[in-house]
Design an enzyme around this catalytic site. Structure first.
Site, short mmCIF file in Angstrom:
data_model
loop_
_atom_site.label_atom_id
_atom_site.label_comp_id
_atom_site.label_asym_id
_atom_site.label_seq_id
_atom_site.Cartn_x
_atom_site.Cartn_y
_atom_site.Cartn_z
N ASP A 126 -19.44 -25.26 -21.12
CA ASP A 126 -19.79 -23.91 -21.55
C ASP A 126 -19.85 -22.94 -20.37
O ASP A 126 -20.83 -22.93 -19.61
CB ASP A 126 -21.16 -23.99 -22.26
CG ASP A 126 -21.69 -22.61 -22.62
OD1 ASP A 126 -22.91 -22.47 -22.82
OD2 ASP A 126 -20.88 -21.67 -22.68
N ASP A 310 -15.98 -17.01 -22.23
CA ASP A 310 -17.03 -17.95 -22.58
C ASP A 310 -16.51 -19.08 -23.47
O ASP A 310 -16.34 -18.91 -24.68
CB ASP A 310 -18.15 -17.19 -23.31
CG ASP A 310 -19.27 -18.11 -23.71
OD1 ASP A 310 -20.16 -17.66 -24.45
OD2 ASP A 310 -19.26 -19.29 -23.31
#
Ligand SMILES: C[C@@H](SC(=N)N)c1ccc(Cl)cc1
Ligand SMILES: C[C@@H](SC(=N)N)c1ccc(Cl)cc1
Length: 421
Positions: A126, A310
């Site tokens: 992430d 992201d």
């Protein structure tokens, strides 16, 4: 009579010339009379270091002279010193799969080994956070539903990071908290000896319900790490000193397994050139701008849009003005309070969406934006492009990233690169 010394030196020089590298590449030129010129060029490919003692040994063999013992020993002395030097040099890399956890790519997980003997967990890499946390033997069993867990007690290399705790809240309201161990951790063959592994003592319901996700590996900037009293480094920051190149790349795919690479940019995974743009580390995300966008075959709108790349966020969130321009082209589309975003009849045809990285253009296929049916029997579909107005930040999530090969470059200053694939 040629003295031994002359013989020895001549053969050493001869050998040095022959043994130094792989046969040098020759570049040829032909003049107007057809005369060929051979130009020697240095061999550009990295090659094994030259061992002069081995070359001498071969010369002894070539002339049928038994090589003295000290030459044989010299070969080993030189090999060992070259190996030692090579092992100190930067040359580590890793490569691992990015596997979608469901049929609409809501998140991607990557196999990570923790501890000794290795315990394998599937983590969500992430770039929008910087905590590496895992379901563990400290997570209440009522909150564990099918996840694999990390048990520090079963690892001979685990060490409690005394007095340290962490607590994180993600943008979608999910969260977790707990304690911290240091342990050996590897991704795709790249090992970090003393990685902070944050063991969950509590996870929110959305994590409990996601049984194929055993935790997160944050690849944002370490400033975002929530461990206190002293914050900890991400896996990438720990691995940096041993990487060939200070980069990691994301090759996420639509409804298919992609990959994350560390320490190198795999030429086989993209076509053409990589278009780089500046990254600001504040407040710890990979923050950069798009140079503009286009809806379908419409004209490209040149406008700088700042946001974060992201990998941990599923969809693409952009300003309302952009999103309304897009859904204006979709028959029956509406911004539904009821469903919490832009929805449209699943039978509607969608335009593509193009975003710019400096001069380069990346087109997201309509299929990526036809994200999912509201429910298996519904005729209403939910868009992969949504408004960022409620978030306070534009998020270039997986729907956008899977349309490119993305290079997260930890150089100084950091930058991010996008290439076609
Ligand atoms: C950075 C992501 S969360 C993550 N990728 N760990 C994010 C931030 C803020 C909002 Cl409002 C929604 C999502
Ligand atoms: C990275 C965070 S926040 C987000 N980007 N949705 C996250 C990931 C997966 C689950 Cl199951 C819940 C939260």
């Amino acid at each position: 009579m040629v003295s031994f010394t002359d013989f020895f030196l001549t053969s050493l020089l001869a050998a040095a010339g022959l043994g130094s590298a792989l046969p040098p590449q020759i570049s040829t030129t032909k003049d107007q009379n057809g005369r060929l010129t051979l130009k020697q060029v240095r061999n550009p490919r990295p090659h094994k270091a030259f061992n002069p003692a081995r070359a001498t040994y071969r010369t002894f063999l070539k002339y049928g002279v038994p090589a003295p013992d000290y030459i044989k020993k010299a070969i080993t002395h030189i090999d060992d010193e070259q190996e030692e030097a090579f092992s100190r040099s930067k040359r580590d890399t890793g490569s691992a799969a990015a596997i979608p956890i469901n049929e609409v790519d809501i998140a991607y997980v990557t196999p990570v080994t923790v501890g000794t003997p290795p315990q394998t967990l599937m983590l969500d890499l992430d770039t929008g956070s910087s905590d590496l946390w895992v379901f563990s033997s400290l997570t209440p069993s009522s909150q564990v539903r099918g996840q694999d867990i990390y048990t520090p007690a079963n690892s001979s290399t685990s060490k409690l990071l005394n007095g340290h705790t962490w607590s994180i809240r993600y943008g979608d309201g999910s969260g977790s908290r707990g304690t911290v161990y240091l342990d050996t951790l590897a991704v795709g063959g790249l090992e970090v000896k003393s990685q902070a592994v944050q063991t969950a003592q509590e996870v929110s319901s959305s994590f409990t319900q996601e049984q194929s996700l055993d935790g997160l590996m944050g690849l944002g900037f370490s400033t975002l790490n929530t461990v206190r009293p002293s914050s900890q480094l991400t896996f990438f920051d720990n691995a940096r000193p041993s990487l060939d190149e200070e980069v990691f790349t994301a090759d996420l795919k639509y409804h298919a397994t992609g990959s994350y690479d560390f320490g190198f940019v795999d030429r086989a995974k993209y076509t053409g050139n990589i278009s780089y743009t500046a990254v600001t580390e504040s407040p710890g995300y990979w923050t950069h701008s798009l140079s503009g966008y286009a809806v379908g075959s419409g004209a490209f709108q040149t406008t700088r849009l700042s946001g974060i790349s992201d990998t941990g966020t599923t969809l693409l969130y952009l300003p309302t003005a952009v999103v309304t321009a897009y859904y204006r082209q979709v028959q029956g589309a509406q911004n539904s309070q009821y469903y919490g975003g832009y929805v449209f009849p699943c039978s509607s045809s969608l335009p593509t969406f193009t975003f710019g990285i400096e001069e380069a253009r990346f087109t997201i296929p309509a299929s990526y934006i036809n994200y999912t049916r509201i429910s298996p029997t519904s005729t209403t579909c939910y868009g992969g492009l949504q408004s960022s107005s409620g978030l306070g930040i534009n998020i270039f999530g997986d729907v956008a990233l899977k349309a490119a090969f993305v290079v997260f470059s930890g150089t100084n200053p950091p930058r991010i690169g996008f290439a076609h694939k």
